[in-house]
Write a protein that holds these residues in place. Structure first.
Motif, PDB file in Angstrom:
ATOM      1  N   LEU A  40      47.939  17.508  62.222  1.00  0.00           N
ATOM      2  CA  LEU A  40      47.293  16.917  63.385  1.00  0.00           C
ATOM      3  C   LEU A  40      47.477  15.410  63.292  1.00  0.00           C
ATOM      4  CD1 LEU A  40      45.339  19.417  62.209  1.00  0.00           C
ATOM      5  CD2 LEU A  40      44.094  18.892  64.301  1.00  0.00           C
ATOM      6  N   ARG A 175      43.759  22.809  70.191  1.00  0.00           N
ATOM      7  CA  ARG A 175      42.492  23.346  69.699  1.00  0.00           C
ATOM      8  C   ARG A 175      41.500  23.576  70.834  1.00  0.00           C
ATOM      9  NH1 ARG A 175      38.500  19.221  68.644  1.00  0.00           N
ATOM     10  NH2 ARG A 175      39.366  17.104  68.511  1.00  0.00           N
ATOM     11  N   ILE A 193      47.797  20.864  67.450  1.00  0.00           N
ATOM     12  CA  ILE A 193      47.985  21.314  66.075  1.00  0.00           C
ATOM     13  C   ILE A 193      49.410  21.825  65.947  1.00  0.00           C
ATOM     14  CG2 ILE A 193      47.180  22.855  64.245  1.00  0.00           C
ATOM     15  CD1 ILE A 193      44.531  23.102  65.798  1.00  0.00           C
TER      16      ILE A 193
END
Length: 205
Positions: A40, A175, A193
């Protein structure tokens, strides 16, 4: 004469080699070498980690790779980052909630753009990705290597069998799509991600 013609019709069918059957590969690696990496990249902080508690089965036919089907399972509690406190927070009920959602899964349902050269097959796989109790259909590129008679070499013994190595380096999710603190802490925890997959399955004989 009639019996002779019957023999001509039947004998070729009897002498044809049997078609190879699809193999089922187990992805619970006894050497614990399978892993998934995640990254990330937020404005204020970069997070990188791994998960290695991986299991599942995939059915693969070297003569028909496009028919590949299966399911890969990752134990949520195995997701780890170098910072121990961050690892605990990531697994907590606020984020991934490993206690309530102990598994992250991907179930392959269809392959497109299948190309095979030697022992390597590339394709775009579509299936159901489940994370944090939310399931979404996703598509991403994969590479599959069918390694015939290589299981013993991998395990370091005399075990007979084949291997299937699956990799993917271009798989990204959001996410927010999986209800993981959507819109929160974006300066430190990016919404995107990026996932990298490298797993080997075994088909003992």
């Amino acid at each position: 004469m009639r019996n002779t013609w019957i023999a001509y019709l039947i004998l070729p069918a009897l002498t044809l080699p049997a078609a190879a059957a699809p193999e089922t590969f187990d992805f619970k690696d006894p050497k614990n070498g399978n892993k998934i990496e995640f990254k990330l990249d937020a404005p204020m902080e970069k997070i990188a980690g791994t998960a290695n508690a991986i299991s599942g089965t995939v059915t693969f036919d070297p003569h028909d790779p496009g028919a590949t089907r299966g399911k890969i399972v990752v134990a949520t509690v195995s997701l780890t980052v170098p910072n121990g406190q961050q690892t605990s927070v990531m697994r907590s009920h606020q984020w991934l909630d490993a206690a309530q959602f102990p598994e992250i899964t991907f179930e392959a349902k269809d392959l497109k753009n299948v190309k095979t050269e030697g022992d390597k097959t590339t394709a775009d796989v579509t299936g159901t990705f489940t994370l944090h109790g939310v399931s979404k259909e996703v598509t991403f590129p994969v590479e599959m290597k069918y390694l015939k008679d290589k299981l013993g070499e991998h395990l370091g013994g005399d075990q007979k069998g084949d291997m299937l190595v699956i990799t993917s380096t271009n798989f990204a999710i959001k996410r927010a799509d999986y209800n993981i603190m959507p819109g929160k802490n974006l300066s430190k925890v990016a919404d995107t991600i990026n996932l990298t997959l490298g797993v080997a399955g075994a088909s003992p004989k």
